[in-house]
Structures are given as structure tokens and as C-alpha cells.
Design an enzyme around this catalytic site. Structure first.
Site, short mmCIF file in Angstrom:
data_model
loop_
_atom_site.label_atom_id
_atom_site.label_comp_id
_atom_site.label_asym_id
_atom_site.label_seq_id
_atom_site.Cartn_x
_atom_site.Cartn_y
_atom_site.Cartn_z
N PRO A 121 0.71 -1.40 -0.04
CA PRO A 121 -0.17 -0.12 0.54
C PRO A 121 0.62 1.13 -0.26
O PRO A 121 1.79 1.75 0.73
CB PRO A 121 -0.90 -0.08 1.00
CG PRO A 121 -1.05 -1.79 1.86
CD PRO A 121 0.66 -2.32 1.02
N GLU A 122 0.25 2.30 -0.86
CA GLU A 122 0.83 3.17 -1.01
C GLU A 122 0.39 4.51 -0.33
O GLU A 122 -0.33 4.07 -0.30
CB GLU A 122 1.66 3.73 -2.74
CG GLU A 122 2.44 2.11 -3.23
CD GLU A 122 3.16 2.49 -4.67
OE1 GLU A 122 3.31 3.74 -4.79
OE2 GLU A 122 3.57 1.38 -4.84
N LYS A 147 3.51 7.09 4.39
CA LYS A 147 2.67 5.44 4.56
C LYS A 147 2.10 5.33 6.31
O LYS A 147 1.34 4.71 6.03
CB LYS A 147 3.02 5.22 4.19
CG LYS A 147 3.87 5.09 2.28
CD LYS A 147 4.69 3.58 2.16
CE LYS A 147 5.05 4.21 0.88
NZ LYS A 147 5.62 3.08 -0.49
N HIS A 169 -6.18 -14.68 9.18
CA HIS A 169 -5.28 -13.27 9.29
C HIS A 169 -5.17 -12.00 9.84
O HIS A 169 -4.97 -11.00 9.43
CB HIS A 169 -4.40 -12.77 7.27
CG HIS A 169 -3.97 -14.24 6.59
ND1 HIS A 169 -3.42 -13.93 6.94
CD2 HIS A 169 -4.40 -15.23 5.80
CE1 HIS A 169 -2.86 -15.39 6.13
NE2 HIS A 169 -3.39 -15.72 5.26
N ARG A 215 0.96 -11.27 5.02
CA ARG A 215 2.19 -11.43 4.85
C ARG A 215 3.25 -10.74 6.55
O ARG A 215 3.93 -10.77 6.84
CB ARG A 215 3.00 -10.76 4.14
CG ARG A 215 2.26 -10.87 2.62
CD ARG A 215 2.94 -10.74 1.80
NE ARG A 215 4.38 -11.13 1.59
CZ ARG A 215 5.04 -10.41 0.75
NH1 ARG A 215 5.16 -9.68 -0.51
NH2 ARG A 215 6.73 -11.25 0.48
N LYS A 226 23.13 14.99 -8.29
CA LYS A 226 22.92 13.51 -8.07
C LYS A 226 22.68 12.62 -9.52
O LYS A 226 22.49 12.78 -10.48
CB LYS A 226 20.71 14.08 -7.54
CG LYS A 226 20.64 14.22 -6.32
CD LYS A 226 21.79 13.92 -5.19
CE LYS A 226 21.23 15.07 -3.86
NZ LYS A 226 21.46 14.45 -3.24
N ARG A 231 13.78 -2.57 -7.52
CA ARG A 231 12.54 -2.95 -7.76
C ARG A 231 12.09 -3.15 -9.04
O ARG A 231 13.28 -2.16 -9.84
CB ARG A 231 12.11 -1.52 -6.60
CG ARG A 231 12.23 -1.52 -5.49
CD ARG A 231 11.18 -2.57 -4.96
NE ARG A 231 10.09 -2.68 -4.91
CZ ARG A 231 9.54 -1.86 -4.06
NH1 ARG A 231 10.01 -0.76 -3.16
NH2 ARG A 231 8.47 -1.49 -4.39
#
EC number: 3.2.2.23
Length: 269
Positions: free
Chosen positions: A2-3, A57, A90, A109, A150, A259
Site C-alpha cells: 500500500p502506497e 504511509k 489473517h 504477510r 545527483k 524494484r
């Protein structure tokens, strides 16, 4: 995982059922999450809920005596249910509310967290976070200044919470596609115009996802048990090999910072 849109969707969904009511007690079926559930949460009794906020988050539930800090981890979700609803395999944490409802935390999880903090100013998990992407502090000028010299690739750079919070894997890929910027360019290559466009795009993509209840790819559910519908609007994320919706070129994928990243080699430069 979840973001920001999923966490904000959860916040908006649970807030009306919590604020103005009291947490009568907590039920913890499995305290072995990413970190053990804080003892102060286990001991809750008739605690009025003053507000439900979000930082990055993290969900922040303000009580008269302190704050509950919730992180949904990789697979967590929150639902409002009738108090007598039977728990599943869960379902690890319940907050029983004085209005006859229960806030239930589900996490297959178990990478999430339920923490306690007397004062947010002293919270280690909230320290050193960058600006909120939907705030006035997150501007093109800010992003451009931070990008100078950067060499880090743009995609993982955007996902650094010290730069800006809440822009995770899905929304970094989607925003870079919409802005027309390749994810493997050095952050320092951003022009002022590109930085302005990218910031505006990040804000627009996040807001659209919030409107759609977030993105459900596997486990995430809104507080009413419905999935997030932004998954139906994804332009590149999870679409490797499929035609770009804009030009028809096959979407490509690559690994950036361990990622998966998705992009269109034609639309993004």
C-alpha cells in the site's frame, strides 16, 4: 505494498467511524508483526479518538493519551465491521469502538506495524521524512534544487522518503510515464521545466488514485471491503510486453534499486 493513495483512502474510510467515539479495548490475535504490537495498545480502555491523520504511509490515530501509529506493510488493510463479525486467519488486530463497530487489521504477510507514541515529535519512524507530495512544500523548484549534481537514477531517487514521502513503486513509474521522463536518467539531468512537469504529474496521479480508492493488485482493500479501482487505469506498471496505450510500443521493464520499473521506450525520453 500500500502506497500513499491506499493509506489516504483507508484514513478517509475509517475516520467517520472513529472520531467522536471511543476505543473500548483492543483485541490482538497475533502480536508478531514487523515489530511487536506496543503494550500501550494492548492496554487501551475507553480512549476517546480525537483525530485520524496520515503522515507519509503511516496512519496516525490521535487519542487523549497519545497516538497509535499504523503501517500497513506489504499486504495490510483496514476494514470497519460490525463488532460481532467473526475473525479470519489473517485478522491480527481489532479496535472495538463504542459505536458497535470494530476496526479490523488484516495482514497476510505480517510486515505491518502497530506502534504507540506519547508525542509525535519524539517518534523515530516519523523523523527525517521529506515533504508531503500533495502539499505546497513540494514544488518544481524544490525538486529541481534537490536534483542538482545527483547521479542517482530518477526512479529510485523519487522513492526516497527523505526527498518526498509516499511516492512508491507504482506511482513513481506511472508519474514518470505521464511526464515523459525515462526512469533510468540521472536525477541531475532534470531541467527546470521537467521538474515542474514531474511535480504536477505526481500530484495529479496521486489525486486520481485517491479518487479511485487506490490500487489493488493483490491484497489491499478499502475500509468497506472493496478493492481500489486505479489498477484499471495503470498505464505502464505491471504491463511489460503489452502495447503502450499512447503509442502501441511494447512496455518494457527493468530493475532499479531491486524494484521493478515499467516504462515506454518511445514516449519517455
Amino acid at each position: 505494498m500500500p502506497e500513499l493513495p491506499e493509506v489516504e483512502t483507508s484514513r478517509r474510510g475509517i475516520e467517520p467511524y472513529l472520531v467522536g467515539h471511543s476505543i473500548q479495548y483492543a483485541v490482538v490475535r497475533n502480536a508478531r508483526l514487523r515489530w511487536p504490537v506496543s503494550e500501550q495498545i494492548l492496554a487501551l480502555s475507553d480512549q476517546p479518538v480525537l483525530s485520524v491523520q496520515r503522515r507519509a504511509k503511516y496512519l496516525l490515530i490521535e487519542l487523549a493519551s497519545g497516538w497509535i501509529i499504523v503501517h500497513l506493510g506489504m499486504s495490510g488493510s483496514l476494514r470497519m465491521l460490525a463488532e460481532e463479525t467473526e475473525a479470519g486467519k489473517h485478522d491480527h488486530v481489532d479496535l472495538v469502538i463504542s459505536n458497535g463497530m470494530t476496526l479490523r487489521y488484516t495482514d497476510p504477510r505480517r510486515f505491518g506495524a502497530w506502534l504507540w507514541c506519547d508525542d509525535l515529535a519524539t517518534s523515530n519512524v516519523l523523523a527525517h521524512l521529506g515533504p508531503e507530495p500533495l502539499s505546497e512544500a513540494f514544488t518544481g523548484a524544490y525538486l529541481y534544487e534537490k536534483s542538482r549534481n545527483k547521479r542517482t537514477l530518477i526512479k529510485p531517487w523519487l522513492m526516497d522518503n527523505k526527498l518526498v514521502v509516499g511516492v512508491g513503486n507504482i506511482y513513481a513509474s506511472e508519474s514518470l510515464f505521464t511526464a515523459g521522463i525515462l526512469p533510468d536518467r540521472p536525477a541531475g539531468s532534470l531541467s527546470k521545466v521537467e521538474a515542474e512537469v514531474l511535480v504536477a504529474t505526481i500530484k495529479a496521479v496521486l489525486l486520481r488514485s485517491i479518487e479511485q480508492g487506490g490500487t489493488t493488485l493483490r491484497d489491499f482493500l478499502q475500509s468497506d471491503g472493496k478493492p481500489g479501482y486505479f489498477a484499471q487505469e495503470l498505464q505502464v506498471y505491471g504491463r511489460a510486453g503489452e502495447p503502450c496505450r499512447a503509442c502501441g510500443t511494447p512496455i518494457e521493464s527493468a530493475k532499479h534499486g531491486q524494484r521493478s520499473t515499467f516504462f515506454c521506450p518511445r514516449c519517455q525520453r
